[in-house]
Design a protein around this motif. Structure first.
Motif, PDB file in Angstrom:
ATOM      1  N   ASP A  19       0.903  -1.126   0.142  1.00  0.00           N
ATOM      2  CA  ASP A  19      -0.036  -0.235  -0.125  1.00  0.00           C
ATOM      3  C   ASP A  19       0.757   1.248  -0.117  1.00  0.00           C
ATOM      4  OD1 ASP A  19      -1.765   1.940   0.523  1.00  0.00           O
ATOM      5  OD2 ASP A  19      -3.024   0.845   1.940  1.00  0.00           O
ATOM      6  N   ASN A  21       0.336   4.305  -0.954  1.00  0.00           N
ATOM      7  CA  ASN A  21      -0.300   5.615  -0.526  1.00  0.00           C
ATOM      8  C   ASN A  21      -0.080   5.512   1.051  1.00  0.00           C
ATOM      9  OD1 ASN A  21      -0.822   6.134  -3.154  1.00  0.00           O
ATOM     10  ND2 ASN A  21      -2.965   5.166  -3.099  1.00  0.00           N
ATOM     11  N   SER A  25       2.231   8.293   3.406  1.00  0.00           N
ATOM     12  CA  SER A  25       1.526   9.423   4.210  1.00  0.00           C
ATOM     13  C   SER A  25       2.126   9.193   5.677  1.00  0.00           C
ATOM     14  CB  SER A  25       0.083   9.132   4.080  1.00  0.00           C
ATOM     15  OG  SER A  25      -0.088   7.726   4.827  1.00  0.00           O
ATOM     16  N   TYR A  48       5.920   0.716  -7.291  1.00  0.00           N
ATOM     17  CA  TYR A  48       4.890   1.841  -6.916  1.00  0.00           C
ATOM     18  C   TYR A  48       4.966   2.551  -8.405  1.00  0.00           C
ATOM     19  CZ  TYR A  48       6.163   0.269  -2.314  1.00  0.00           C
ATOM     20  OH  TYR A  48       6.271  -0.391  -1.166  1.00  0.00           O
ATOM     21  N   LYS A  51      -0.005   2.251 -11.677  1.00  0.00           N
ATOM     22  CA  LYS A  51      -1.275   2.789 -11.199  1.00  0.00           C
ATOM     23  C   LYS A  51      -2.419   2.589 -12.217  1.00  0.00           C
ATOM     24  CE  LYS A  51      -2.855   6.768  -9.031  1.00  0.00           C
ATOM     25  NZ  LYS A  51      -2.877   8.245  -8.735  1.00  0.00           N
ATOM     26  N   LYS A  66       6.013   9.980 -12.713  1.00  0.00           N
ATOM     27  CA  LYS A  66       6.483   8.849 -11.736  1.00  0.00           C
ATOM     28  C   LYS A  66       7.830   8.487 -12.293  1.00  0.00           C
ATOM     29  CE  LYS A  66       2.562   7.098  -9.436  1.00  0.00           C
ATOM     30  NZ  LYS A  66       2.209   5.573  -8.765  1.00  0.00           N
ATOM     31  N   ARG A 496      -4.150  -2.351  -3.011  1.00  0.00           N
ATOM     32  CA  ARG A 496      -3.567  -1.056  -3.453  1.00  0.00           C
ATOM     33  C   ARG A 496      -2.254  -1.039  -3.523  1.00  0.00           C
ATOM     34  NH1 ARG A 496      -6.725   1.963   1.177  1.00  0.00           N
ATOM     35  NH2 ARG A 496      -5.792   0.126   2.238  1.00  0.00           N
TER      36      ARG A 496
END
Length: 497
Positions: A19, A21, A25, A48, A51, A66, A496
């Motif tokens: 994950d 994201n 964060s 990563y 997407k 990216k 994700r």
């Protein structure tokens, strides 16, 4: 939060490794989190880059953005000598490439040349690409690096085994993905000398010409722990090349193979008899082969079976010989005019009492056979139904009645794959109301509908499904577009990245 042991943070963030994201964060929460998350992110930074975006233009822009960000960081690690080599070739790097305070590259365990070359070719002018590639290859391969995963693209002719530190870099290799088309086998021969612990091997043949397989066959034969092999051919590869690869798998004295994925019938009719410890088998026919090898195959430990375009009669024989161990079966494509498919579903009902997940093509005439599976397979937890694309008058009401009447108590996960609107001609609100109302009192369902083509009009049922979510009959519903699917086949929780 500061009182929490850093080991606890590590365990938490390790669970979030897929994950991106969530990890991004948490980077700036505090120094402890930062120091734990950076190695996790940089262990495999290439994943990563992925997407799922509906709009292709936006996708291309985000992809390039990216690529540039990651490539900027990688290039910033180049030594002054490498920078001067690039500068001497009239390639000028901007101030964005200032050296970082942290050696991010040192955390990398996945060396993905596919991703690296894609990034470079998308950012730099074509005649500068080989120069940049060469410097970045030398950046990653050195005495201080130790990779567990290696990805080699087609036409890869860099002699990386001549770079100091090659042996140390790949002595602990566990995963190798290699496109064998026109590749220099000497790289694989050198890996044979340095890498003895490969567990997972993925091979692809995209072209018809393979100059020789001496490197890969030697590599296979010398592996002590090889347990997972995938080899896929996408054109007619000459039989001698394919046979030499199969023979190398058979020759391994300590045969530890448990997972196998192929898309062409083996040349050796006794091939499967050498792999009686297989736990997982994925067979996808791309050449209209007979697959008669399956008739006498005995795989008593097989738990996971995925089949595509395999003749139903021969597949049924294999299933009969699995000693009732099968837990997952996926059949997501049929040959035209396969007259034995109904018998195959009956064989599954009779031979797989421990089945937990089942994916099948469903025609109107097979609904009654599906009921036999529901009755006999009492451990069934998830059911994926692909509505047969040529059944323009599919009987949804009959299907829903059987699902509510005969489903085992543990079944609550459903996916419905729909090819076109014609398959929905007999689906209406009354049918759905019947399905949901009769499900009351059972475990709330996880439900997904997957339109194969985006033009399918299923949205008119969204409000009705939301009504039953509010009543607690549907726990979770998702409308998952097939072209952007982000779930595993038997997965109902979003994965994700």
């Amino acid at each position: 939060m500061s009182n929490l042991n850093s080991d606890i943070f590590y365990l938490i963030f390790k669970e979030l490794k897929d994950d991106g994201n969530a990890l991004f964060s948490c980077l700036l929460v505090n120094k402890i989190c930062f120091n734990i998350i950076i190695p996790i992110l940089w262990k495999n930074p290439w994943k990563y880059l992925k997407k799922e975006i509906n709009d292709q233009t936006i996708f291309n822009m985000e992809k390039e953005n990216k690529y540039k960000k990651l490539l900027d960081v990688i290039i910033s690690h180049l030594s002054d000598e490498s920078r001067n080599n690039i500068k001497n070739k009239k390639i000028f790097l901007t101030n964005l490439y200032q050296k970082p305070l942290i050696d991010y590259i040192s955390f990398c365990k996945h060396l993905n040349f596919n991703a690296i070359f894609d990034m470079i070719s998308s950012i730099f002018i074509f005649y500068t690409v080989p120069i940049i590639e060469n410097e970045i290859i030398n950046l990653f391969i050195n005495e201080n690096m130790r990779f567990t995963h290696l990805y080699i693209p087609s036409r890869f002719n860099y002699k990386i085994y001549l770079i100091p530190g090659f042996e140390n870099c790949f002595s602990g290799l566990e995963f190798l993905k290699c496109d064998l088309d026109n590749n220099d086998q000497s790289i694989l021969e050198e890996l044979t000398r340095t890498s003895k612990s490969i567990k997972n091997l993925e091979l692809t043949f995209f072209g018809a010409y393979i100059p020789g397989l001496s490197g890969i066959t030697k590599l296979i034969e010398t592996q002590k722990e090889l347990s997972n092999v995938s080899y896929l051919t996408y054109y007619r590869v000459n039989e001698s090349s394919r046979k030499s690869l199969e023979d190398s798998l058979i020759k391994r004295t300590n045969n530890t193979l448990q997972y196998l994925k192929i898309n062409k019938e083996p040349s050796n009719i006794k091939f499967f008899s050498y792999f009686v410890d297989l736990i997982s088998l994925e067979i996808n026919d791309s050449y209209n082969d007979s697959w008669k090898h399956l008739v006498d195959a005995t795989l008593p430990h097989l738990k996971f079976l995925k089949a595509k375009n395999i003749p139903s009669n021969n597949l049924a024989k294999l299933i009969e010989n699995t000693s009732e161990e099968l837990e997952e079966i996926s059949i997501n494509s049929l040959r035209c005019n396969d007259s034995n498919y109904g018998d195959l579903i009956q064989t599954i009902a009779q031979s797989c009492p421990n089945l937990k997940y089942f994916m099948l093509i469903l025609r109107n005439r097979d609904i009654i056979n599906l009921e036999k599976v529901l009755i006999n397979c009492q451990y069934l937890s998830g059911l994926n139904i692909v509505i047969y694309k040529y059944d323009f008058d599919f009987d949804w009401k009959k299907l829903f009645i059987i699902l509510t009447k005969s489903s085992p108590i543990g079944l609550y996960k459903f996916k419905f794959y729909i090819f076109h609107d014609k398959s929905l001609s007999r689906l209406n609100s009354d049918s759905f109301n019947l399905f949901f109302a009769n499900w009351k009192g059972r475990q709330p369902m996880l439900l997904q509908t997957v339109p194969i083509y985006s033009c399918i009009s299923f949205k008119k049922y969204f409000n009705l499904i939301e009504t039953y979510k509010a009543k607690g009959i549907v726990k979770k519903y998702e409308y998952v577009k097939h072209e952007n699917i982000y779930y595993e086949e038997f997965e109902w929780i979003n994965q994700r990245i």
